[in-house]
Design an enzyme around this catalytic site. Structure first.
Site, mmCIF file in Angstrom:
data_model
loop_
_atom_site.group_PDB
_atom_site.id
_atom_site.type_symbol
_atom_site.label_atom_id
_atom_site.label_comp_id
_atom_site.label_asym_id
_atom_site.label_seq_id
_atom_site.Cartn_x
_atom_site.Cartn_y
_atom_site.Cartn_z
ATOM 1 N N TRP A 157 0.814 -1.218 0.000
ATOM 2 C CA TRP A 157 0.000 0.000 0.000
ATOM 3 C C TRP A 157 0.849 1.269 0.000
ATOM 4 C CZ3 TRP A 157 1.670 2.587 4.156
ATOM 5 C CH2 TRP A 157 2.126 1.854 5.252
ATOM 6 N N ASN A 158 2.147 1.176 0.324
ATOM 7 C CA ASN A 158 2.905 2.432 0.487
ATOM 8 C C ASN A 158 3.244 3.099 -0.849
ATOM 9 O OD1 ASN A 158 4.812 0.440 -0.077
ATOM 10 N ND2 ASN A 158 6.386 1.340 1.225
ATOM 11 N N LYS A 181 -1.955 -9.013 -7.031
ATOM 12 C CA LYS A 181 -2.786 -8.879 -5.825
ATOM 13 C C LYS A 181 -2.305 -7.609 -5.108
ATOM 14 C CE LYS A 181 -4.785 -9.656 -1.744
ATOM 15 N NZ LYS A 181 -4.593 -8.276 -1.229
ATOM 16 N N PRO A 182 -3.038 -6.484 -5.295
ATOM 17 C CA PRO A 182 -2.632 -5.266 -4.588
ATOM 18 C C PRO A 182 -3.095 -5.313 -3.138
ATOM 19 C CG PRO A 182 -4.588 -4.836 -5.921
ATOM 20 C CD PRO A 182 -4.234 -6.289 -6.126
ATOM 21 N N ALA A 183 -2.512 -4.465 -2.313
ATOM 22 C CA ALA A 183 -2.924 -4.390 -0.907
ATOM 23 C C ALA A 183 -4.398 -3.983 -0.831
ATOM 24 C CB ALA A 183 -2.066 -3.361 -0.186
ATOM 25 N N GLY A 235 6.998 -6.073 0.445
ATOM 26 C CA GLY A 235 6.263 -5.992 1.703
ATOM 27 C C GLY A 235 7.162 -6.357 2.863
ATOM 28 N N SER A 236 6.544 -6.838 3.924
ATOM 29 C CA SER A 236 7.319 -7.068 5.147
ATOM 30 C C SER A 236 8.191 -8.317 5.028
ATOM 31 C CB SER A 236 6.370 -7.221 6.337
ATOM 32 O OG SER A 236 5.703 -8.459 6.245
ATOM 33 N N GLU A 257 11.278 -7.972 -2.181
ATOM 34 C CA GLU A 257 11.757 -6.651 -1.782
ATOM 35 C C GLU A 257 11.143 -6.404 -0.413
ATOM 36 O OE1 GLU A 257 11.949 -3.277 -0.767
ATOM 37 O OE2 GLU A 257 10.773 -2.519 -2.469
ATOM 38 N N LEU A 258 11.958 -6.607 0.640
ATOM 39 C CA LEU A 258 11.415 -6.699 2.003
ATOM 40 C C LEU A 258 11.855 -5.493 2.845
ATOM 41 C CD1 LEU A 258 12.039 -10.548 2.353
ATOM 42 C CD2 LEU A 258 10.044 -9.362 1.414
ATOM 43 N N CYS A 291 10.448 1.641 2.579
ATOM 44 C CA CYS A 291 11.447 0.641 3.006
ATOM 45 C C CYS A 291 12.853 1.206 3.046
ATOM 46 C CB CYS A 291 11.463 -0.550 2.054
ATOM 47 S SG CYS A 291 9.877 -1.266 1.807
ATOM 48 N N GLU A 465 15.168 -4.897 -8.826
ATOM 49 C CA GLU A 465 14.097 -4.356 -9.669
ATOM 50 C C GLU A 465 14.596 -3.082 -10.349
ATOM 51 O OE1 GLU A 465 10.734 -4.116 -6.847
ATOM 52 O OE2 GLU A 465 10.000 -5.913 -7.853
HETATM 53 C C1 SIN Z 1 9.592 0.952 -1.088
HETATM 54 O O1 SIN Z 1 9.592 1.578 -0.062
HETATM 55 O O2 SIN Z 1 9.272 -0.231 -1.090
HETATM 56 C C2 SIN Z 1 9.950 1.547 -2.414
HETATM 57 C C3 SIN Z 1 10.582 2.858 -2.344
HETATM 58 C C4 SIN Z 1 11.101 3.355 -3.664
HETATM 59 O O3 SIN Z 1 10.993 2.686 -4.696
HETATM 60 O O4 SIN Z 1 11.637 4.447 -3.671
#
Ligand code: SIN
Length: 485
Positions: A157-158, A181-183, A235-236, A257-258, A291, A465
């Site tokens: 969701w972020n 599958k989005p949040a 996600g987490s 990507e955690l 993240c 990515e």
């Molecule tokens: C993320 O927080 O998962 C991505 C942040 C970004 O791509 O800048």
């Protein structure tokens, strides 16, 4: 009610095989605006049944798609890119409404999201194989790159749009079909992107979006189905580990990507103004719900007093509010649980002897608004040092020697982003060598771009990515050994 230039971008059903679908027996779920807790939309609650159908449709759609030329695929991706930019204003409004980030940040995210589509449209044309010097005189050795198969993408969701395109664009460019599958907090951005993909001309079934609250059930299908050959997740770390374990049963390729716990190291010789600007950009983007956000600000003792003074001044100037208000710098947190977690980290630090120079509590605005906070005298024993904060809290830790800073920075199981501020060139290269992180920002707090590899080491993930490497995770290498060539 959300008012858009193009109201048909507001989709509230799952998208499978080119149609908007629902599972009437599962009803609907509400999407809230985190700024005022008002219901924005009721969305069809779909679950494992829809996920299974989406996978079956993706398998069929991929057959034709993978046979097209990369140039042909790029042409449709490029149309999607154009449509995303043409509709950027509406997409940003949808994002701010369901996610809470200020409108300017949503607009930036839409451009960021579109950039992955443009980038991978081109990269798909460069998925070269090799001709390998053979080990015997009458052999020819070749490699081909082929699409990995149907891809499942579970997104957070972020960054409700960019985390979709960062996965979907390389997958589609490589010749794969996709189930997303989005949040459940932010399905509207995903569905709007699906609507634009439909208009761009992707074949039915190639991109499917399953929306619903049963994350465990849908995740179980996506990670367990034998015809999904790759699962990509942002996600987490906790959920990433579960998904990796579930994917093991069918030996899927995974990209993870955690979570992060980014150290932001400021040496005595740093440019003070640049360091404060870097922390502000890294720490307070998306209210710290990122993240790669600076999680621990390690400051050398000589510059510490000046840095704390200047950071406190900058943080106190931030305007907290509804993301739709153009004067807002920081929006609300995503939900009450997020606010409670941030507050418990701050309480733990204050109880342990830290001091709040700014903020330190939930805002008088109420709801999910948390005051932008600066904590000083933070120590490695505190939870705020050990855990990912995901909120607008800047914990400042004092250090004396470079060796201390390195030891503290690497004292975590996370290894996503790190930052250093110094004007000493040999220190820059030494620190870049010894930091156990996938990304190092050097005198720069904003490191994200489609052209560079994004990803972590240790428990922060697997794979990269964006960049020229980002398509590799969606390709298999096939080796051909030819006798008599
Ligand atoms: C993320 O927080 O998962 C991505 C942040 C970004 O791509 O800048």
């Amino acid at each position: 009610m959300l008012h858009l230039n193009d109201q048909s971008l507001l989709r509230t059903r799952a998208f499978v095989a080119g149609s908007w679908v629902e599972e009437p027996e599962l009803g609907e779920f509400s999407v809230f605006n985190p700024a005022d807790d008002k219901v924005l939309a009721s969305v069809a609650n779909t679950g494992p049944k829809t996920a299974n159908t989406a996978i079956e449709k993706a398998v069929v759609a991929m057959e034709g798609w993978k046979r097209r030329t990369a140039k042909d695929r790029a042409h449709i991706l490029r149309k999607w890119f154009d449509l995303i930019l043409t509709n950027a204003e509406d997409l940003a409004l949808i994002m701010t409404a369901e996610q809470g980030k200020p409108l300017a940040e949503s607009q930036a995210e839409i451009r960021y999201a579109a950039s992955f589509v443009e980038w991978f449209a081109e990269e798909g044309k460069r998925a070269y194989g090799d001709v390998i010097p053979a080990h015997a005189p009458d052999l020819r050795l070749l490699t081909l790159k082929q699409p990995v198969g149907v891809v499942a993408a579970i997104t957070p969701w972020n960054f409700p749009s960019a985390m979709i395109t960062r996965k979907a664009a390389p997958a589609l460019a490589a010749g794969c079909a996709l189930v997303i599958k989005p949040a459940a907090e932010t399905p509207l951005s995903a569905l709007a992107l699906a609507e634009l993909a439909h208009r761009a001309g992707f074949p039915d079934g190639l991109i499917n979006v399953v929306v619903g609250t049963d994350a465990v059930g849908i995740g179980g299908v996506l990670s367990g189905h034998p015809q999904v050959r790759k699962l990509t997740f942002t996600g987490s770390t906790r959920v990433g580990k579960l998904l990796m374990a579930q994917c093991a049963a069918t030996v899927k390729k995974t990209s993870m990507e955690l979570g992060g716990n980014a150290p932001f190291i400021i040496f005595d010789d740093a440019d003070l103004r640049a360091a404060v600007a870097g922390v502000m950009a890294s720490k307070f983007r998306n209210a710290g719900q990122t993240c790669i956000s600076a999680n621990r600000i390690l400051v050398q003792e000589g510059i510490y007093p000046d840095f704390v003074r200047e950071l406190t001044r900058a943080v106190k100037a931030l305007r907290l509010g509804d993301g739709r208000d153009p004067d807002t710098d920081i929006g609300p947190l995503i939900d009450g649980a997020a606010l409670d977690n941030v507050d418990s980290l701050v309480r733990n630090a204050l109880d342990g002897g830290a001091m709040a120079m700014a903020g330190g509590q939930a805002s008088v605005l109420g709801g999910q608004f948390y005051e932008p906070t600066v904590l000083v005298d933070v120590t490695p024993e505190m939870r705020v040092f050990r855990e990912e904060i995901f909120g607008p809290v800047a914990p400042v830790v004092r250090f004396s020697s470079e060796a201390d800073a390195i030891a503290m920075a690497n004292d975590t199981s996370a290894g996503l982003a790190s930052y250093i501020y110094t004007q000493n060139v040999s220190r820059i290269f030494h620190m870049a060598d010894v930091l156990d992180y996938g990304m190092v920002g050097i005198n720069e707090g904003m490191i994200s771009t489609e052209v560079a590899p994004f990803g972590g080491m240790k428990e922060s993930g697997v794979g990269r990515e964006g960049s020229k490497y980002g398509i590799d995770d969606y390709l298999e290498i096939k080796y051909l050994c030819i006798r008599g060539g």
